[in-house]
Design an enzyme around this catalytic site. Sequence first.
Site, PDB file in Angstrom:
ATOM      1  N   HIS A 127      42.253 -29.928 -32.995  1.00  0.00           N
ATOM      2  CA  HIS A 127      43.512 -30.680 -33.037  1.00  0.00           C
ATOM      3  C   HIS A 127      44.388 -30.043 -34.119  1.00  0.00           C
ATOM      4  O   HIS A 127      43.871 -29.484 -35.086  1.00  0.00           O
ATOM      5  CB  HIS A 127      43.141 -32.121 -33.415  1.00  0.00           C
ATOM      6  CG  HIS A 127      44.243 -33.117 -33.354  1.00  0.00           C
ATOM      7  ND1 HIS A 127      45.191 -33.242 -34.336  1.00  0.00           N
ATOM      8  CD2 HIS A 127      44.532 -34.065 -32.427  1.00  0.00           C
ATOM      9  CE1 HIS A 127      46.020 -34.232 -34.023  1.00  0.00           C
ATOM     10  NE2 HIS A 127      45.646 -34.746 -32.872  1.00  0.00           N
ATOM     11  N   ASP A 204      35.603 -32.872 -38.231  1.00  0.00           N
ATOM     12  CA  ASP A 204      36.616 -33.818 -37.767  1.00  0.00           C
ATOM     13  C   ASP A 204      35.927 -34.726 -36.747  1.00  0.00           C
ATOM     14  O   ASP A 204      35.584 -34.291 -35.643  1.00  0.00           O
ATOM     15  CB  ASP A 204      37.769 -33.010 -37.142  1.00  0.00           C
ATOM     16  CG  ASP A 204      38.725 -33.873 -36.332  1.00  0.00           C
ATOM     17  OD1 ASP A 204      38.454 -35.071 -36.147  1.00  0.00           O
ATOM     18  OD2 ASP A 204      39.738 -33.326 -35.867  1.00  0.00           O
ATOM     19  N   GLN A 207      37.125 -38.030 -32.680  1.00  0.00           N
ATOM     20  CA  GLN A 207      36.789 -38.366 -31.292  1.00  0.00           C
ATOM     21  C   GLN A 207      35.296 -38.584 -31.081  1.00  0.00           C
ATOM     22  O   GLN A 207      34.871 -38.913 -29.976  1.00  0.00           O
ATOM     23  CB  GLN A 207      37.276 -37.263 -30.347  1.00  0.00           C
ATOM     24  CG  GLN A 207      38.780 -37.078 -30.334  1.00  0.00           C
ATOM     25  CD  GLN A 207      39.529 -38.264 -29.740  1.00  0.00           C
ATOM     26  OE1 GLN A 207      38.968 -39.062 -28.983  1.00  0.00           O
ATOM     27  NE2 GLN A 207      40.792 -38.389 -30.069  1.00  0.00           N
ATOM     28  N   LYS A 230      41.019 -45.105 -33.814  1.00  0.00           N
ATOM     29  CA  LYS A 230      40.294 -44.572 -32.644  1.00  0.00           C
ATOM     30  C   LYS A 230      38.991 -45.354 -32.413  1.00  0.00           C
ATOM     31  O   LYS A 230      38.396 -45.235 -31.354  1.00  0.00           O
ATOM     32  CB  LYS A 230      39.930 -43.097 -32.854  1.00  0.00           C
ATOM     33  CG  LYS A 230      41.073 -42.215 -33.322  1.00  0.00           C
ATOM     34  CD  LYS A 230      41.716 -41.435 -32.218  1.00  0.00           C
ATOM     35  CE  LYS A 230      42.630 -40.381 -32.811  1.00  0.00           C
ATOM     36  NZ  LYS A 230      43.697 -39.997 -31.898  1.00  0.00           N
ATOM     37  N   CYS A 368      48.310 -32.420 -28.906  1.00  0.00           N
ATOM     38  CA  CYS A 368      48.201 -31.873 -30.286  1.00  0.00           C
ATOM     39  C   CYS A 368      47.173 -30.760 -30.358  1.00  0.00           C
ATOM     40  O   CYS A 368      46.459 -30.613 -31.368  1.00  0.00           O
ATOM     41  CB  CYS A 368      47.869 -32.960 -31.308  1.00  0.00           C
ATOM     42  SG  CYS A 368      49.161 -34.170 -31.481  1.00  0.00           S
TER      43      CYS A 368
HETATM   44  N1  PLP Z   1      41.375 -34.851 -34.755  1.00  0.00           N
HETATM   45  C1  PLP Z   1      41.201 -35.207 -33.492  1.00  0.00           C
HETATM   46  C2  PLP Z   1      40.107 -34.560 -32.695  1.00  0.00           C
HETATM   47  C3  PLP Z   1      42.023 -36.179 -32.922  1.00  0.00           C
HETATM   48  O1  PLP Z   1      41.854 -36.539 -31.657  1.00  0.00           O
HETATM   49  C4  PLP Z   1      43.042 -36.759 -33.703  1.00  0.00           C
HETATM   50  C5  PLP Z   1      43.985 -37.729 -33.108  1.00  0.00           C
HETATM   51  O2  PLP Z   1      44.322 -37.643 -31.956  1.00  0.00           O
HETATM   52  C6  PLP Z   1      43.170 -36.363 -35.030  1.00  0.00           C
HETATM   53  C7  PLP Z   1      42.321 -35.419 -35.522  1.00  0.00           C
HETATM   54  C8  PLP Z   1      44.211 -36.941 -35.914  1.00  0.00           C
HETATM   55  O3  PLP Z   1      43.941 -38.281 -36.147  1.00  0.00           O
HETATM   56  P1  PLP Z   1      44.999 -39.214 -36.878  1.00  0.00           P
HETATM   57  O4  PLP Z   1      46.308 -38.993 -36.173  1.00  0.00           O
HETATM   58  O5  PLP Z   1      44.452 -40.576 -36.694  1.00  0.00           O
HETATM   59  O6  PLP Z   1      45.029 -38.775 -38.301  1.00  0.00           O
END
Ligand code: PLP
Length: 410
Positions: A127, A204, A207, A230, A368
Site C-alpha cells: 500500500h 503492515d 489487512q 479495519k 492505494c
Molecule cells: N496498509 C494496508 C495494507 C491497507 O490496506 C491500508 C488501508 O487501506 C493501510 C495500510 C493504511 O491504513 P490507514 O489508512 O488506516 O492508515
Amino acid sequence: MSTLTVEQITALRQDFPILDQEVNGKPLVYLDNAATSQKPQAVLDALQAYYTRDNSNVHRGAHTLSNRATERFEAARETVRAFLNARETAEIVWTRGTTEAINLVAQSWGRTFLKRGDLAVITALDHHSNIVPWQILREQLGIELAHVPVTPDGHLDQDAYDQLLKRGPKLVAFNQVSNAIGTRNPAAEMIRKAREAGAITVLDGAQATPHFRVDVQALDCDFYAFSGHKVFGPTGIGALYGRRELLEAMPPWHGGGEMIEHVTLEGFIPNALPFKFEAGTPAIAQVVGLAAAIDYLNAQDRQALEAHELNLLKMATDGVREIPGARILADHTDKVAVLSFLIEGTHPADIGTLLDQQGIAVRTGHHCTMPLMQHFGVPGSVRASFAFYNTEEDVRRLLEGLKKVLRFLL
Ligand code: PLP
C-alpha cells in the site's frame, strides 16, 4: 475448518445495524470491507457510554472522571497487547492508524539508525502507506530503496527477495496481506530470512488483523502496524507494536504534552514508553471503541469466521471466472477474502457506479497500490472485499448485479 451456519450469520448481522438499510432502493450489500469495516453495536455503545459518563482527559487527572478515562484508556492498551500477543503494554503505541505507525518508524527509527547508502527493502505489493514514508526517508537521508517484485500470479517473488537479502538491507518492510488483491504473504518465513540477513522488520498488518489471529512473538517481527477501523473499530485510531529495545533506543517523533517527563526552557526529558511517542491529547473515545471491537472479535470463533469468508470468496471467484472477458488479479488461493478483477471492454469505475445503483458497494480504482496496478498493466480494478457478516445472498446479488451491468455496458 468449521464455518458459520446461516442462523449464526443472521445473528451476527443483527450486531451491525448499518447493514440493515436500503441504498438506491435496494437492500445494501456492503463489499468494501478492505477500505473500512462496519462497526458492531458493542462499539457504538462503548463510544456512547464513554462520552455519556467518562469523558475527560487522560493521565493528568486529579479527579474521578479523568481517572476513569485513564483506566479505560490503559485497559484498552492491555486489550491490544493481548490481541497482538506483545510481551508488555510498553510495546503498544497508539497511533492514528497503520499509516501513522509506519511514518513513526521511518521518521524515528529510520532517521536515527539509517544513513546515506543503506539499503531498505519494500515490495511492489505494498500500500502507498508502506512505500511513500520510505521514499520520503530516501529524500531526507539518501538511503537506497529496493523492492521485491510481484510474480504474474500476484505473489511476492521469493527468489528476488533472497537476492535482495544477500545485499544486506538494514530494514525490510512489507504487508502481511495485500489490500488490493488479498495475497497472504509468508510473513514468518520472510521475517526469519530478513533477521538472518541482519535487517529489522516492519510488518503492515492492516489487512491481516481483520481476518485472522496475529501473534507478533510468533512472527518475530520488530514492528507491527494496524488500523482500528479495519477491525470493526473506530477511525482515527490504530497501534504500533515495537520491540522494547528498539523503542527505547528511538527518539520521540512528535513533541508536545504527554511525551515528556520534564521540560525546561533549555530542553526536555522524554517520558517512559510508550508515552514517549504519544504527544498531545490522544483519541481516547476511539481507543475505548477499539477495545470494544477487539472484545467483540475475541468472543467469536475466528477460524469459523475466516472459513465462512473464504467460502464466500470461492463462490464469488467461481462466478466471476464464468464471465466472458473477466480477469482476476491474483487468481490463487493464498488469500484472504478479497476479489480483485477487471472485465474486458469495461472500465472498473463504471462497474462500481452501476453496482452502487443496485445497492452494492464495491471499491474501484488503484486501491492505494499504484505500483501494483502498474505491474499488472491496468489502471485499477473492481474489488469486492468480504467480512464475516457478508452472506451467500450478497455474493448472488454481486454476480447478478454484474450481469446487469455488463448487459448495459457491452
Ligand atoms: N496498509 C494496508 C495494507 C491497507 O490496506 C491500508 C488501508 O487501506 C493501510 C495500510 C493504511 O491504513 P490507514 O489508512 O488506516 O492508515
